[in-house]
Design a protein around this motif. Structure first.
Motif, mmCIF file in Angstrom:
data_model
loop_
_atom_site.group_PDB
_atom_site.id
_atom_site.type_symbol
_atom_site.label_atom_id
_atom_site.label_comp_id
_atom_site.label_asym_id
_atom_site.label_seq_id
_atom_site.Cartn_x
_atom_site.Cartn_y
_atom_site.Cartn_z
ATOM 1 N N UNK A 20 0.839 -1.199 0.000
ATOM 2 C CA UNK A 20 0.000 0.000 0.000
ATOM 3 C C UNK A 20 0.880 1.259 0.000
ATOM 4 N N UNK A 21 2.033 1.191 0.649
ATOM 5 C CA UNK A 21 2.970 2.321 0.632
ATOM 6 C C UNK A 21 3.466 2.578 -0.797
ATOM 7 N N UNK A 22 3.666 1.509 -1.556
ATOM 8 C CA UNK A 22 4.045 1.659 -2.966
ATOM 9 C C UNK A 22 2.942 2.424 -3.703
ATOM 10 N N UNK A 23 1.677 2.022 -3.465
ATOM 11 C CA UNK A 23 0.545 2.708 -4.102
ATOM 12 C C UNK A 23 0.496 4.174 -3.694
ATOM 13 N N UNK A 24 0.746 4.441 -2.414
ATOM 14 C CA UNK A 24 0.714 5.826 -1.921
ATOM 15 C C UNK A 24 1.830 6.637 -2.578
ATOM 16 N N UNK A 25 3.006 6.044 -2.682
ATOM 17 C CA UNK A 25 4.116 6.722 -3.342
ATOM 18 C C UNK A 25 3.821 6.995 -4.802
ATOM 19 N N UNK A 26 3.136 6.058 -5.446
ATOM 20 C CA UNK A 26 2.745 6.216 -6.846
ATOM 21 C C UNK A 26 1.806 7.403 -7.027
ATOM 22 N N UNK A 27 0.931 7.615 -6.049
ATOM 23 C CA UNK A 27 -0.085 8.662 -6.181
ATOM 24 C C UNK A 27 0.410 10.059 -5.784
ATOM 25 N N UNK A 28 1.609 10.150 -5.196
ATOM 26 C CA UNK A 28 2.121 11.453 -4.737
ATOM 27 C C UNK A 28 2.809 12.222 -5.852
ATOM 28 N N UNK A 29 2.577 13.533 -5.865
ATOM 29 C CA UNK A 29 3.261 14.388 -6.838
ATOM 30 C C UNK A 29 4.748 14.430 -6.529
ATOM 31 N N UNK A 30 5.061 14.762 -5.298
ATOM 32 C CA UNK A 30 6.453 14.809 -4.861
ATOM 33 C C UNK A 30 6.526 14.204 -3.471
ATOM 34 N N UNK A 157 8.874 1.567 0.491
ATOM 35 C CA UNK A 157 7.750 1.396 -0.428
ATOM 36 C C UNK A 157 7.264 2.696 -1.037
ATOM 37 N N UNK A 158 7.175 3.743 -0.233
ATOM 38 C CA UNK A 158 6.743 5.053 -0.746
ATOM 39 C C UNK A 158 7.714 5.513 -1.833
ATOM 40 N N UNK A 159 8.989 5.361 -1.578
ATOM 41 C CA UNK A 159 10.004 5.785 -2.554
ATOM 42 C C UNK A 159 9.925 4.940 -3.832
ATOM 43 N N UNK A 160 9.809 3.632 -3.671
ATOM 44 C CA UNK A 160 9.714 2.739 -4.836
ATOM 45 C C UNK A 160 8.488 3.098 -5.669
ATOM 46 N N UNK A 161 7.358 3.303 -5.016
ATOM 47 C CA UNK A 161 6.128 3.645 -5.727
ATOM 48 C C UNK A 161 6.256 4.942 -6.498
ATOM 49 N N UNK A 162 6.914 5.916 -5.888
ATOM 50 C CA UNK A 162 7.074 7.217 -6.536
ATOM 51 C C UNK A 162 8.017 7.146 -7.730
ATOM 52 N N UNK A 163 9.031 6.295 -7.645
ATOM 53 C CA UNK A 163 10.022 6.212 -8.713
ATOM 54 C C UNK A 163 9.655 5.176 -9.776
ATOM 55 N N UNK A 164 9.245 3.977 -9.335
ATOM 56 C CA UNK A 164 9.049 2.868 -10.266
ATOM 57 C C UNK A 164 7.595 2.506 -10.535
ATOM 58 N N UNK A 165 6.666 3.024 -9.749
ATOM 59 C CA UNK A 165 5.269 2.633 -9.911
ATOM 60 C C UNK A 165 4.973 1.350 -9.160
#
Length: 197
Positions: A20-30, A157-165
């Motif tokens: 879920x942290x990956x998903x949250x990171x994916x949805x963040x602008x920055x 996870x937040x970082x991975x989601x933001x960078x890699x989806x």
């Protein structure tokens, strides 16, 4: 239960929050360390609090079911593990990173939204807490491991989601489910005297 077993269970349980942290990171602008820390604090706190609640619920029945306690631990860990594996086949982060525009991205970390996410990812930990009561686990150590591991993996996870989806999300859930099934089976086989490690 050994420190290594507690650590392995903590990793298995934290995979839901990691996903879920990956998903949250994916949805963040920055993202920032502060935002990632807030997400991780929610997940780590709830993930360590739920087993504590489960433990205190479980000790109410501990004396009445000691003759089947390892079977209960095996069934609960197996059920949670299978559920995580099944969930890994469904995509909770359905939006591919390329399809997100700046307007789609949401940096919101409001209490209601984050609490719902944290509770949803930690319900399985409640059941694991019940098994801890039957197995006479050092609950302070167990919840500390779970909280720290979940916090750390959620930050990642937040970082991975933001960078890699969402590339690693389903693999994480599948791996976490498999870990819990293996640990439940090991506990049962130890109790039956079929293995001794």
């Amino acid at each position: 239960m050994s420190l290594l077993e507690l650590f392995v269970i903590a990793i298995g349980l934290s995979m839901d929050a990691f996903s879920v942290a990956i998903c949250k990171g994916l949805s963040m602008k920055r993202i920032s360390i502060r935002k990632a820390g807030i997400v991780s604090l929610y997940f780590g706190t709830f993930q360590s609090g739920m087993p504590l609640i489960g433990y205190y619920l479980g000790i109410q029945f501990q004396d009445k079911i000691t003759f089947i306690d390892h079977w209960i631990a095996f069934i609960l860990l197996g059920f949670i593990g299978i559920k995580m594996i099944v969930d890994s086949r469904k995509s909770k982060c359905q939006i591919a990173v390329e399809s997100l525009t700046d307007e789609d991205r949401d940096d919101s970390l409001d209490f209601k939204n984050m609490s719902v996410l944290a509770i949803a990812t930690s319900i399985d930990a409640l059941a694991v807490g019940i098994t801890f009561a039957f197995l006479k686990v050092n609950i302070a150590l167990a919840v500390s491991f779970i909280g720290i591991v979940t916090f750390t993996l959620s930050m990642i996870g937040v970082r991975i989601g933001n960078v890699f989806g969402a590339v690693y999300k389903s693999k994480a859930e599948f791996g976490g489910g498999l870990i819990l099934i293996i640990m439940g089976t090991k506990l049962l086989l130890n109790h039956l005297g079929l293995i001794n490690f």
